[in-house]
Design a protein around this motif. Structure first.
Motif, mmCIF file in Angstrom:
data_model
loop_
_atom_site.group_PDB
_atom_site.id
_atom_site.type_symbol
_atom_site.label_atom_id
_atom_site.label_comp_id
_atom_site.label_asym_id
_atom_site.label_seq_id
_atom_site.Cartn_x
_atom_site.Cartn_y
_atom_site.Cartn_z
ATOM 1 N N PRO A 265 0.776 -1.260 0.029
ATOM 2 C CA PRO A 265 -0.009 0.052 -0.006
ATOM 3 C C PRO A 265 0.773 1.072 -0.112
ATOM 4 O O PRO A 265 0.310 2.207 -0.495
ATOM 5 C CB PRO A 265 -0.815 0.063 1.266
ATOM 6 N N GLY A 266 2.107 1.248 0.350
ATOM 7 C CA GLY A 266 2.940 2.467 0.322
ATOM 8 C C GLY A 266 3.615 2.531 -0.716
ATOM 9 O O GLY A 266 4.587 3.271 -0.743
ATOM 10 N N GLN A 267 3.303 1.655 -1.830
ATOM 11 C CA GLN A 267 4.312 1.860 -3.025
ATOM 12 C C GLN A 267 4.440 3.367 -3.814
ATOM 13 O O GLN A 267 3.489 4.074 -3.672
ATOM 14 C CB GLN A 267 3.432 0.787 -4.094
ATOM 15 N N PRO A 268 5.808 3.603 -3.958
ATOM 16 C CA PRO A 268 5.867 4.989 -4.657
ATOM 17 C C PRO A 268 4.762 5.118 -5.793
ATOM 18 O O PRO A 268 4.451 4.017 -6.482
ATOM 19 C CB PRO A 268 7.088 5.003 -5.104
ATOM 20 N N LEU A 269 4.276 6.219 -6.052
ATOM 21 C CA LEU A 269 3.404 6.690 -7.017
ATOM 22 C C LEU A 269 4.134 7.685 -8.050
ATOM 23 O O LEU A 269 4.561 8.733 -7.707
ATOM 24 C CB LEU A 269 2.140 7.664 -6.487
#
Ligand SMILES: Cc1cc2nc3c(=O)[nH]c(=O)nc-3n(C[C@H](O)[C@H](O)[C@H](O)COP(=O)(O)OP(=O)(O)OC[C@H]3O[C@@H](n4cnc5c(N)ncnc54)[C@H](O)[C@@H]3O)c2cc1C
Length: 529
Positions: A265-269
């Motif tokens: 869920p904290g993957q870079p965007l």
């Protein structure tokens, strides 16, 4: 009929009621802009929006242009609502991979910011004179390094809709339509009527008099806006509004779309839409807060559905290896690439997919909706007589915009060096290139695109966009040496501009949070309007 100067125009058949049919993005944006523009006038028009409770909206269309910020501001929608309720993220442009040649190494960005001092300086000519060792976007704007770092276009303290570098959005199209619906009904006084259109009543002159719904309700109005999507239920009745196909120029006619949840869920965007070329089309990849929107747009004449599906599945497996492909739903969306010959006939005007659609490369569809809706709201005819003039001008303007969209999208294909499939060989064939683009490509052999190449104030694509794509794709002019003296004159100024760009890029890269960090902060903050 021509009038003598000063002669009064009779207010006959005044435009008091506007019925918009369709509750997708096109319907809600048009209804909202008209209502917002006229709500303080002495006699604001009544705006009614009819929507089928049975037919869902198309539900794709997740990338916007910076113009969306202006549109949302005009209708008074707080940016915090968009970020919190629509999974929205910031988009600063598009990254193209594999368009010139197959493979990851062939990559460039088309950022939203113009090259520095663009109004009076054509940096592209100077970049070409240097031999183009650094990518053009890196030379021209500090936005390119910001994009490369996955950084946000602004800081936490930056006011809503303001920015350090220009941006639009990625969002969930279904949630966006629902947000617009709530806002339009509660804040802008739009009357919402659920019901299926069953019958259209015409006047003797061909105008629409009223719509009859399956609920039995009859809706009479002075102006009807067709936002019924690909069905084009109103505009499609007029022979003069027939579809102008562009399939002989742009071959893609089918999309396969999927929603891919993040494994982490904290993957870079990424702050860009990723557009990756494929053997018979290309793949879009859009990072929203909790999932990616991924889709493959392809030519059904060059790939079967099974081949196209395999291409998009392979892509997802590669970029998101922990995704269980069996859990994903792949939705097929066929479309006929083209646009209406006339968009406004009598008292009926088409906005959105009912007016036309071409593959979502460069995401121009929502921008065209914004342009159409803003034109309708600004030039809302007072009566039926002025409507004829407004309609004629609307048709001229939209025809121009569509021609430019076709030309600009074709630029992405015709410059490719790919020779690895029948599709790419066909896309590159000069015989499939519009004459206007062929002329420009010849001219750009001697000069870089600039203001004369996109001369209107309301151009969809500024000439800077042509520069980013042209030089990103590797185009190098053969005849520019004649310009040497003029380039020499501006040399010192260019040196200062390039240095300032590099300094701004350094500052921004140290100040700006990542896209993900800023969105987390903004969506978790309480008490923001
Ligand atoms: C694969 C794909 C990808 C795209 N990507 C992008 C992108 O990245 N960026 C971008 O700008 N655009 C994109 N688009 C285009 C974008 O999705 C549309 O322009 C946008 O969503 C507007 O759609 P619409 O409102 O015209 O139609 P729709 O969303 O289809 O809405 C039609 C409405 O009409 C109503 N309706 C239909 N029949 C009746 C009836 N009989 N009675 C009453 N109501 C009726 C429906 O209920 C619905 O509310 C994409 C399109 C596709 C196909």
């Amino acid at each position: 009929m021509p009038r003598a100067p000063g002669e009064t125009v009779a207010v006959q058949s005044a435009v008091r009621t506007i019925v918009v049919v369709g509750g997708g993005t096109a319907g809600w944006i048009t209804a909202s802009l008209v209502a917002a523009q006229h709500r303080d006038s002495a006699e604001p028009p009544e705006v009614v929006l009819v929507e089928s409770p049975d037919i869902p909206i198309i539900g794709v269309g997740e990338g916007t242009w910076p113009s969306m910020r202006m549109t949302l501001q005009k209708i008074g929608l707080p940016e915090a609502d968009l970020l919190r309720q629509c999974e929205a993220s910031f988009k600063q442009g598009t990254r193209f991979t594999g368009w010139s040649r197959p493979g990851e190494a062939s990559q460039y960005v088309h950022p939203f910011s113009l090259p520095a001092e663009y109004a009076t300086l054509n940096l592209a000519e100077h970049w070409l004179a240097t031999g183009g060792a650094v990518p053009f976007a890196d030379f021209a704007t500090p936005q390119a390094p910001v994009i490369a770092g996955g950084l946000a276009p602004k800081q936490l303290a930056t006011p809503e809709y303001a920015f350090n570098v220009n941006y639009g959005y990625h969002f969930d199209a279904g949630k966006f339509a629902r947000l617009l619906h709530r806002h339009a009904v509660t804040r802008l006084g739009i009357r919402y009527v659920p019901g299926n259109l069953q019958q259209v009543e015409h006047r003797e002159n061909g105008d629409i008099a009223a719509l009859v719904l399956d609920t039995g309700e009859r809706l009479a109005a002075d102006l009807f806006v067709d936002c019924t999507g690909q069905r084009a239920l109103l505009i499609g009745r007029y022979p003069e509004a027939g579809l102008v196909s562009v399939k002989h120029i742009l071959f893609n006619d089918t999309a396969i779309a999927a929603q891919v949840p993040y494994a982490d869920p904290g993957q870079p965007l990424p702050s860009v839409t990723c557009a990756t070329a494929a053997p018979s089309g290309w793949i879009w990849d859009i990072g929203l807060q909790t999932r990616r929107g991924v889709g493959h747009v392809y030519s059904s004449a060059h790939a079967s559905e099974a081949e196209a599906l395999a291409t998009v599945r392979d892509y997802v497996a590669r970029v998101s290896p922990r995704t269980d492909l069996e859990q994903l739903t792949f939705r097929r969306i066929p479309f006929e690439p083209g646009h209406r010959r006339q968009f406004w006939v009598g008292n009926c005007v088409a906005v959105g997919l009912s007016g036309g659609f071409i593959e979502p490369l460069e995401a121009s569809a929502l921008a065209l909706i914004e342009q159409s809706a803003s034109l309708i709201s600004h030039q809302l005819p007072v009566n039926r007589e002025t409507m004829t003039v407004v309609a004629r001008r609307f048709n001229e303007k939209m025809a121009y915009h569509w021609e430019r969209v076709v030309e600009f999208l074709k630029l992405h294909y015709v410059l490719s060096e790919r020779d690895d499939s029948e599709y790419w060989r066909a896309c590159r064939d000069p015989a499939t290139c519009p004459t206007s683009l062929r002329d420009k490509l010849l001219l750009w052999q001697q000069q870089a695109p600039w203001h004369d190449d996109a001369p209107r104030v309301d151009e969809l694509f500024p000439s800077a966009s042509y520069q980013y794509v042209l030089y990103g794709m590797g185009f190098r002019p053969a005849l520019m040496s004649a310009r040497g003296a003029a380039l020499h004159r501006d040399r010192e100024r260019v040196g200062r501009v390039v240095q300032a760009n590099a300094e701004k890029a350094r500052q921004m890269c140290s100040l700006l949070p990542t896209n993900r960090a800023l969105l987390d902060s903004l969506t978790q903050m309480r008490g923001v309007a």
